[in-house]
Scaffold this motif. Structure first.
Motif, PDB file in Angstrom:
ATOM      1  N   GLN A 198    -104.403   0.009  46.842  1.00 26.97           N
ATOM      2  CA  GLN A 198    -103.390   1.033  47.092  1.00 26.97           C
ATOM      3  C   GLN A 198    -103.727   2.353  46.388  1.00 26.97           C
ATOM      4  O   GLN A 198    -104.299   2.354  45.293  1.00 26.97           O
ATOM      5  CB  GLN A 198    -102.015   0.541  46.615  1.00 26.97           C
ATOM      6  N   ARG A 199    -103.351   3.426  47.001  1.00 33.66           N
ATOM      7  CA  ARG A 199    -103.570   4.761  46.430  1.00 33.66           C
ATOM      8  C   ARG A 199    -102.942   4.875  45.038  1.00 33.66           C
ATOM      9  O   ARG A 199    -103.520   5.469  44.123  1.00 33.66           O
ATOM     10  CB  ARG A 199    -102.993   5.822  47.374  1.00 33.66           C
TER      11      ARG A 199
ATOM     12  N   LEU B 153    -105.808   4.466  37.783  1.00 31.82           N
ATOM     13  CA  LEU B 153    -107.161   4.424  37.221  1.00 31.82           C
ATOM     14  C   LEU B 153    -107.639   5.824  36.845  1.00 31.82           C
ATOM     15  O   LEU B 153    -108.226   6.033  35.778  1.00 31.82           O
ATOM     16  CB  LEU B 153    -108.137   3.794  38.213  1.00 31.82           C
ATOM     17  N   LEU B 154    -107.389   6.768  37.734  1.00 31.56           N
ATOM     18  CA  LEU B 154    -107.819   8.150  37.485  1.00 31.56           C
ATOM     19  C   LEU B 154    -107.064   8.762  36.314  1.00 31.56           C
ATOM     20  O   LEU B 154    -107.633   9.532  35.531  1.00 31.56           O
ATOM     21  CB  LEU B 154    -107.654   8.980  38.756  1.00 31.56           C
ATOM     22  N   GLU B 155    -105.801   8.409  36.167  1.00 33.13           N
ATOM     23  CA  GLU B 155    -105.022   8.904  35.024  1.00 33.13           C
ATOM     24  C   GLU B 155    -105.586   8.344  33.716  1.00 33.13           C
ATOM     25  O   GLU B 155    -105.691   9.059  32.713  1.00 33.13           O
ATOM     26  CB  GLU B 155    -103.545   8.532  35.180  1.00 33.13           C
ATOM     27  N   ALA B 156    -105.981   7.078  33.730  1.00 32.74           N
ATOM     28  CA  ALA B 156    -106.613   6.494  32.538  1.00 32.74           C
ATOM     29  C   ALA B 156    -107.923   7.207  32.228  1.00 32.74           C
ATOM     30  O   ALA B 156    -108.234   7.498  31.058  1.00 32.74           O
ATOM     31  CB  ALA B 156    -106.852   4.998  32.754  1.00 32.74           C
ATOM     32  N   ALA B 157    -108.690   7.520  33.273  1.00 29.73           N
ATOM     33  CA  ALA B 157    -109.955   8.241  33.087  1.00 29.73           C
ATOM     34  C   ALA B 157    -109.717   9.591  32.427  1.00 29.73           C
ATOM     35  O   ALA B 157    -110.500  10.036  31.585  1.00 29.73           O
ATOM     36  CB  ALA B 157    -110.652   8.428  34.434  1.00 29.73           C
ATOM     37  N   ASN B 158    -108.636  10.213  32.801  1.00 34.95           N
ATOM     38  CA  ASN B 158    -108.324  11.557  32.319  1.00 34.95           C
ATOM     39  C   ASN B 158    -108.071  11.610  30.810  1.00 34.95           C
ATOM     40  O   ASN B 158    -108.075  12.684  30.222  1.00 34.95           O
ATOM     41  CB  ASN B 158    -107.122  12.119  33.082  1.00 34.95           C
ATOM     42  N   TRP B 159    -107.870  10.457  30.189  1.00 34.16           N
ATOM     43  CA  TRP B 159    -107.596  10.411  28.747  1.00 34.16           C
ATOM     44  C   TRP B 159    -108.836  10.051  27.930  1.00 34.16           C
ATOM     45  O   TRP B 159    -108.737   9.729  26.750  1.00 34.16           O
ATOM     46  CB  TRP B 159    -106.442   9.456  28.469  1.00 34.16           C
ATOM     47  N   ALA B 160    -109.994  10.163  28.518  1.00 34.04           N
ATOM     48  CA  ALA B 160    -111.232   9.892  27.783  1.00 34.04           C
ATOM     49  C   ALA B 160    -111.457  10.980  26.725  1.00 34.04           C
ATOM     50  O   ALA B 160    -111.090  12.138  26.923  1.00 34.04           O
ATOM     51  CB  ALA B 160    -112.418   9.853  28.747  1.00 34.04           C
ATOM     52  N   PRO B 161    -112.069  10.612  25.621  1.00 29.66           N
ATOM     53  CA  PRO B 161    -112.391  11.621  24.614  1.00 29.66           C
ATOM     54  C   PRO B 161    -113.459  12.573  25.133  1.00 29.66           C
ATOM     55  O   PRO B 161    -114.328  12.181  25.917  1.00 29.66           O
ATOM     56  CB  PRO B 161    -112.906  10.806  23.428  1.00 29.66           C
ATOM     57  N   ASN B 162    -113.359  13.826  24.715  1.00 31.24           N
ATOM     58  CA  ASN B 162    -114.372  14.807  25.109  1.00 31.24           C
ATOM     59  C   ASN B 162    -114.361  15.953  24.112  1.00 31.24           C
ATOM     60  O   ASN B 162    -113.318  16.381  23.649  1.00 31.24           O
ATOM     61  CB  ASN B 162    -114.144  15.291  26.545  1.00 31.24           C
TER      62      ASN B 162
ATOM     63  N   VAL C 158    -112.406  10.605  45.857  1.00 32.68           N
ATOM     64  CA  VAL C 158    -112.016   9.264  46.287  1.00 32.68           C
ATOM     65  C   VAL C 158    -112.220   9.126  47.794  1.00 32.68           C
ATOM     66  O   VAL C 158    -111.673   9.903  48.575  1.00 32.68           O
ATOM     67  CB  VAL C 158    -110.544   8.970  45.923  1.00 32.68           C
ATOM     68  N   LEU C 159    -113.017   8.129  48.167  1.00 35.02           N
ATOM     69  CA  LEU C 159    -113.285   7.859  49.571  1.00 35.02           C
ATOM     70  C   LEU C 159    -112.529   6.608  49.994  1.00 35.02           C
ATOM     71  O   LEU C 159    -112.665   5.545  49.375  1.00 35.02           O
ATOM     72  CB  LEU C 159    -114.784   7.652  49.807  1.00 35.02           C
ATOM     73  N   MET C 160    -111.732   6.768  51.030  1.00 35.62           N
ATOM     74  CA  MET C 160    -110.992   5.646  51.613  1.00 35.62           C
ATOM     75  C   MET C 160    -111.149   5.752  53.124  1.00 35.62           C
ATOM     76  O   MET C 160    -111.643   6.752  53.631  1.00 35.62           O
ATOM     77  CB  MET C 160    -109.524   5.703  51.189  1.00 35.62           C
ATOM     78  N   GLY C 161    -110.732   4.729  53.832  1.00 34.51           N
ATOM     79  CA  GLY C 161    -110.758   4.786  55.290  1.00 34.51           C
ATOM     80  C   GLY C 161    -112.139   5.085  55.850  1.00 34.51           C
ATOM     81  O   GLY C 161    -113.156   4.562  55.391  1.00 34.51           O
TER      82      GLY C 161
END
Length: 184
Positions: A23-24, A30-39, A50-53
């Motif tokens: 599901q979207r 998942l993308l929100e979790a990625a956004n909290w990576a240290p940098n 994101v590729l779907m369909g």
């Protein structure tokens, strides 16, 4: 506990995926979790497409076609795998890194930050019993022919997602003591 989740993390490949759709909303988590990576210096270099369909099938067609174009002796099994893997996935996230235009930090730090963003997604997939796999074929250097990339942005790989039925194999590691030297 986070330690158990880290030990449970595995690559689950497209051939192992079932037909259950991703599901979207799950991908957005998942993308929100990625956004909290240290940098460092808050450059937030990670970028995702994101590729779907139908876009998954188009990716497979592009990869298999490009492989046949650039390899002097293309193998039929690889042609088929490149074409089918995106179709088997519930979604494919193209992992990109946007280089800081000021180059205010070494590029390796932005690569590392992007990898940490992917690790965040990977751990969340593990928690959700969602299979995933970071593929980095040599063909990613041609991704700008498949999709528009911004100036200074480059593709680092493809993150395949899909649900699976069979539990992944239990991982093994050599003891950390073989990899650490303590200094007093």
């Amino acid at each position: 506990m986070i330690f158990e989740l880290i030990k449970k993390r595995r690559s689950v490949f497209p051939v192992q995926y079932n037909d259950k759709p991703v599901q979207r909303e799950t991908i957005e988590q998942l993308l929100e979790a990625a956004n909290w990576a240290p940098n460092h210096k808050r450059t937030e270099p990670w970028r995702f497409k994101v590729l779907m369909g139908e876009s998954k099938a188009k990716l497979g067609d592009f990869l298999s076609s490009k492989y046949q174009e650039v390899d002097s002796k293309p193998k039929q099994i690889k042609i088929r795998k490149l074409q089918e893997n995106p179709r088997k996935a519930g979604a494919v996230i193209v992992i990109c890194m946007q280089r800081d235009p000021k180059e205010s930090l070494p590029e390796w730090e932005e690569l590392a930050a992007t990898a940490m963003a992917v690790q965040n997604m990977w751990l969340c997939c593990t928690e959700l019993n969602l299979g995933c796999y970071w593929s980095s074929p040599g063909l990613i250097k041609y991704m700008d022919e498949f999709m528009e990339l911004n100036k200074g942005e480059r593709c680092l790989g493809l993150f395949y997602l899909g649900y699976y039925d069979e539990e992944p194999a239990i991982g093994e590691r050599e003891p950390i003591s073989n990899k650490v030297h303590w200094l007093d």
